[in-house]
Motif scaffolding. Structure first.
Motif, short mmCIF file in Angstrom:
data_model
loop_
_atom_site.label_atom_id
_atom_site.label_comp_id
_atom_site.label_asym_id
_atom_site.label_seq_id
_atom_site.Cartn_x
_atom_site.Cartn_y
_atom_site.Cartn_z
N LYS A 205 0.82 -1.20 0.00
CA LYS A 205 0.00 0.00 0.00
C LYS A 205 0.87 1.27 0.00
O LYS A 205 0.57 2.29 -0.65
CB LYS A 205 -0.91 0.01 1.22
CG LYS A 205 -2.04 -1.00 1.14
CD LYS A 205 -2.88 -0.95 2.42
CE LYS A 205 -4.02 -2.00 2.35
NZ LYS A 205 -4.86 -1.95 3.55
N ILE A 206 2.01 1.19 0.78
CA ILE A 206 2.91 2.34 0.85
C ILE A 206 3.52 2.65 -0.52
O ILE A 206 3.65 3.82 -0.93
CB ILE A 206 4.02 2.07 1.90
CG1 ILE A 206 3.44 2.09 3.32
CG2 ILE A 206 5.15 3.09 1.80
CD1 ILE A 206 4.39 1.68 4.42
N ILE A 207 3.90 1.58 -1.26
CA ILE A 207 4.48 1.76 -2.59
C ILE A 207 3.46 2.43 -3.53
O ILE A 207 3.78 3.36 -4.28
CB ILE A 207 4.94 0.42 -3.18
CG1 ILE A 207 6.17 -0.10 -2.40
CG2 ILE A 207 5.31 0.54 -4.65
CD1 ILE A 207 6.59 -1.49 -2.77
N GLU A 208 2.20 1.96 -3.50
CA GLU A 208 1.15 2.54 -4.35
C GLU A 208 0.94 4.02 -3.98
O GLU A 208 0.79 4.87 -4.86
CB GLU A 208 -0.15 1.76 -4.16
CG GLU A 208 -0.13 0.37 -4.76
CD GLU A 208 -1.43 -0.38 -4.50
OE1 GLU A 208 -2.37 0.22 -3.91
OE2 GLU A 208 -1.51 -1.60 -4.84
N HIS A 209 0.93 4.29 -2.67
CA HIS A 209 0.73 5.67 -2.18
C HIS A 209 1.88 6.56 -2.62
O HIS A 209 1.69 7.75 -2.97
CB HIS A 209 0.56 5.66 -0.66
CG HIS A 209 0.27 7.00 -0.07
ND1 HIS A 209 -0.84 7.77 -0.41
CD2 HIS A 209 0.96 7.76 0.84
CE1 HIS A 209 -0.84 8.89 0.25
NE2 HIS A 209 0.27 8.93 1.04
N SER A 215 3.14 11.68 -8.40
CA SER A 215 2.55 11.98 -9.72
C SER A 215 1.47 13.04 -9.67
O SER A 215 1.26 13.77 -10.65
CB SER A 215 1.95 10.68 -10.34
OG SER A 215 2.92 9.69 -10.43
N HIS A 216 0.73 13.20 -8.68
CA HIS A 216 -0.48 14.02 -8.69
C HIS A 216 -0.48 15.15 -7.64
O HIS A 216 -1.53 15.70 -7.35
CB HIS A 216 -1.71 13.12 -8.46
CG HIS A 216 -1.87 12.06 -9.52
ND1 HIS A 216 -1.34 10.80 -9.42
CD2 HIS A 216 -2.50 12.11 -10.74
CE1 HIS A 216 -1.63 10.09 -10.49
NE2 HIS A 216 -2.36 10.89 -11.34
N LEU A 220 5.45 20.71 -2.71
CA LEU A 220 5.35 20.75 -1.24
C LEU A 220 4.61 19.52 -0.74
O LEU A 220 5.02 18.88 0.23
CB LEU A 220 4.62 22.04 -0.80
CG LEU A 220 4.36 22.14 0.72
CD1 LEU A 220 5.67 22.15 1.49
CD2 LEU A 220 3.53 23.42 0.99
N GLN A 221 3.54 19.26 -1.39
CA GLN A 221 2.75 18.09 -0.97
C GLN A 221 3.56 16.80 -1.16
O GLN A 221 3.50 15.87 -0.36
CB GLN A 221 1.43 18.01 -1.76
CG GLN A 221 0.44 19.10 -1.37
CD GLN A 221 -0.79 19.09 -2.23
OE1 GLN A 221 -0.73 18.78 -3.44
NE2 GLN A 221 -1.95 19.44 -1.61
N SER A 222 4.29 16.74 -2.28
CA SER A 222 5.13 15.55 -2.53
C SER A 222 6.18 15.40 -1.44
O SER A 222 6.46 14.30 -0.95
CB SER A 222 5.81 15.66 -3.90
OG SER A 222 4.86 15.67 -4.94
N PHE A 223 6.81 16.56 -1.06
CA PHE A 223 7.83 16.51 -0.02
C PHE A 223 7.26 15.98 1.28
O PHE A 223 7.82 15.09 1.93
CB PHE A 223 8.42 17.91 0.17
CG PHE A 223 9.37 17.98 1.33
CD1 PHE A 223 10.69 17.56 1.22
CD2 PHE A 223 8.93 18.50 2.56
CE1 PHE A 223 11.52 17.63 2.31
CE2 PHE A 223 9.78 18.56 3.64
CZ PHE A 223 11.08 18.11 3.52
#
Length: 574
Positions: A205-209, A215-216, A220-223
């Motif tokens: 699940k962590i890998i999918e998340h 990607s989306h 900032l949110q990615s960080f």
């Protein structure tokens, strides 16, 4: 007549004529017609032969030989020393040193045949009764041994059952322990697998998340999303580290550590050749009917003459030079002689006085008596013990422990008479009993049958047990005493005595005493009323200590104090 077949005349048959016999001659062992019987009675060689009417003759009766088989001569003399009929040749060759030789005719004339017959019948019945008892005992023995055989089988089965039962219990215990440990480890391993599978799902699940965040979302949110995922991965890594340190992550094996004792037990079992040893234990029967009773001759069944007519002849003096103080001497049934060194060894001598061997018995011996052909009993005063010894296998078969010091002993009537005295320490506590002694009658198991209290100024070092009486020497009191089993003194004799020591009895029941201090041999009548010196100081017996008869004979041996010589004697009734 006992047989239907007619008996023919012997002399007529020699002449090839068959004539029916009318008489029977026991001496010639043949039948006689009336004519030949007349010649038989007139002939010098056969006129004394006993003949009977042929109708009274019983062929089943074995002919009694009246001639000496060795020399072919008629028996006409009797030797009272050896209790046997003899011819002239026998006397000159084998009995030249025997005293009191008598005419056979005079002995026969004085013998009461009816009394002899009754006595023999009594003996035969006694033997028959004994043999009947022996058969009964043997039959019981067989039944008892069968039970013993079955008990051995039961014993083996019982051992197997005990071993099997114990092994079964150990097996159950070990299996239960293995099952418990297996269940514990299995449960723990199953839990770990469930936890790991949960962690695996979470990582997926962590890998999918992670891919979704990158990607989306904005940078900032990615960080921030990656940072959160790093925290979760760090927790998984920490779980792995903890799992490595935790026993739950380790591989397990269910093993058994064998008890060290098992190898020892298995080794012992392999070396164990049997569960036991089956033996047949032989117990001596008291065959006193033919091994411990003196033979009584017909001539002795008549009333005994006075001891005044009795004489003792010294045959020879055998140099043995043992140079040890002697406490006892007996003649064995097989002809050998036992000499006991005082508080030392028991020596076996041949019948001619040569040292054969020492018996392998530990301890300080004192007195000895023979029980049967293969068995003797010996006292050990300092051990307060009597040791029963088998002469055949040379082993002590039984030890009887007593509560007092035991000196001399004598065997009769399937029992032992033992002379006992209080210990020195005990005597000091009781001055009134300084002269008290005890003659104890015990069976061969050591059980007390009777206790006879006697007065004696000396230890009971010399005694003989016969005819329900005990005769003992009182050395310091210069007396020989006789007591009954009831404890009552029957007689005491002090005539001709000066330090009486060893004693024995003849076939009449008279007592022969070795009088130590005077160097004489004295005979005392069985009623204790008379005495006579048989061997005087002139015969130069040096301190006679012990005396004994050969088995079933009127000859025997005298032993001096230091056992320098064995003096052989013959006793005759005159």
């Amino acid at each position: 007549m006992a047989s239907s077949k007619p008996v023919l005349c012997g002399p007529c048959q020699e002449g090839k004529v068959n004539t029916k016999a009318e008489f029977w001659c026991y001496s010639c062992e043949e039948g006689l017609c009336s004519k030949c019987s007349g010649h038989h009675k007139r002939s010098k060689s056969s006129r004394d032969h006993k003949t009977i009417n042929i109708n009274s003759y019983k062929p089943s009766i074995e002919a009694i030989n009246t001639e000496c088989k060795e020399h072919g001569q008629q028996f006409n003399l009797y030797c009272p020393c050896h209790l046997m009929p003899c011819c002239d040749e026998c006397i000159s060759i084998s009995h030249s040193k025997c005293t009191g030789i008598k005419s056979l005719a005079s002995v026969v004339e004085k013998t009461v045949i009816d009394k002899s017959t009754k006595s023999l019948e009594k003996q035969i019945k006694s033997i028959q009764k004994f043999l009947e008892k022996l058969v009964t005992d043997k039959s019981k023995n067989i039944r008892k041994s069968e039970q013993e055989y079955e008990s051995i089988q039961d014993f083996i089965v019982k051992i197997r059952k005990k071993i099997n039962s114990h092994l079964t219990n150990l097996e159950k215990k070990l299996c239960n322990e293995a099952e418990t440990i297996w269940n514990q480890e299995k449960s723990q391993a199953t839990e770990v697998i469930s936890e790991i599978e949960g962690k695996q799902k979470n990582l997926n699940k962590i890998i999918e998340h992670l891919h979704t965040v990158i990607s989306h979302t904005s940078k900032l949110q990615s960080f921030l999303g990656v940072h959160q995922i790093e925290q979760q991965v760090h927790q998984c890594q920490q779980y792995l580290e903890n799992l490595k340190k935790d026993d739950r992550g380790k591989q397990f094996e269910i093993k058994i550590r064998q008890n060290d004792e098992i190898e020892k037990i298995l080794s012992k079992l392999e070396s164990l050749e049997s569960l036991g040893k089956v033996t047949s234990v032989k117990t001596d029967e008291n065959l006193n009917k033919d091994t411990s009773v003196r033979r009584e001759a017909q001539v002795e069944l008549r009333e005994q003459t006075s001891i005044r007519t009795m004489t003792m002849n010294i045959e020879t003096k055998i140099e043995i030079n043992m140079m040890k103080v002697v406490s006892d001497i007996i003649c064995l049934m097989d002809g050998r002689v036992l000499v006991v060194e005082q508080e030392r060894n028991v020596n076996v001598l041949t019948s001619d006085g040569k040292l054969q061997k020492q018996l392998p018995i530990s301890g300080k011996a004192y007195g000895v008596t023979q029980i049967n052909q293969n068995t003797i009993a010996i006292t050990y005063p300092f051990e307060k013990a009597i040791k029963i010894f088998n002469m055949k296998n040379e082993k002590v078969t039984k030890v009887i422990i007593l509560d007092k010091t035991c000196w001399r002993l004598s065997f009769s009537n399937n029992a032992l008479a033992v002379g006992l005295m209080q210990d020195i320490d005990d005597d000091e506590d009781d001055d009134d009993d300084d002269d008290a002694g005890e003659i104890r009658i015990i069976d061969l198991e050591g059980n007390t049958l009777k206790s006879i209290q006697v007065e004696s100024e000396s230890d009971l070092e010399h005694l003989v047990y016969c005819n329900d009486r005990v005769i003992y020497s009182n050395f310091d009191g210069n007396a020989v005493c006789c007591v009954g089993e009831s404890g009552k003194q029957i007689w005491q004799n002090t005539q001709d005595l000066k330090g009486p020591g060893g004693l024995c009895t003849d076939t009449y029941g008279n007592i022969i005493v070795a009088d130590f201090d005077s160097g004489r041999i004295v005979i005392i009548s069985k009623d204790g009323k008379e005495s006579k010196v048989l061997i005087s100081e002139d015969d130069r017996l040096d301190s006679p200590q012990c005396i004994c008869f050969k088995h079933n004979e009127s000859s025997g041996f005298i032993c001096d104090y230091k056992c320098k010589k064995l003096t052989k004697f013959n006793l005759s009734s005159g």
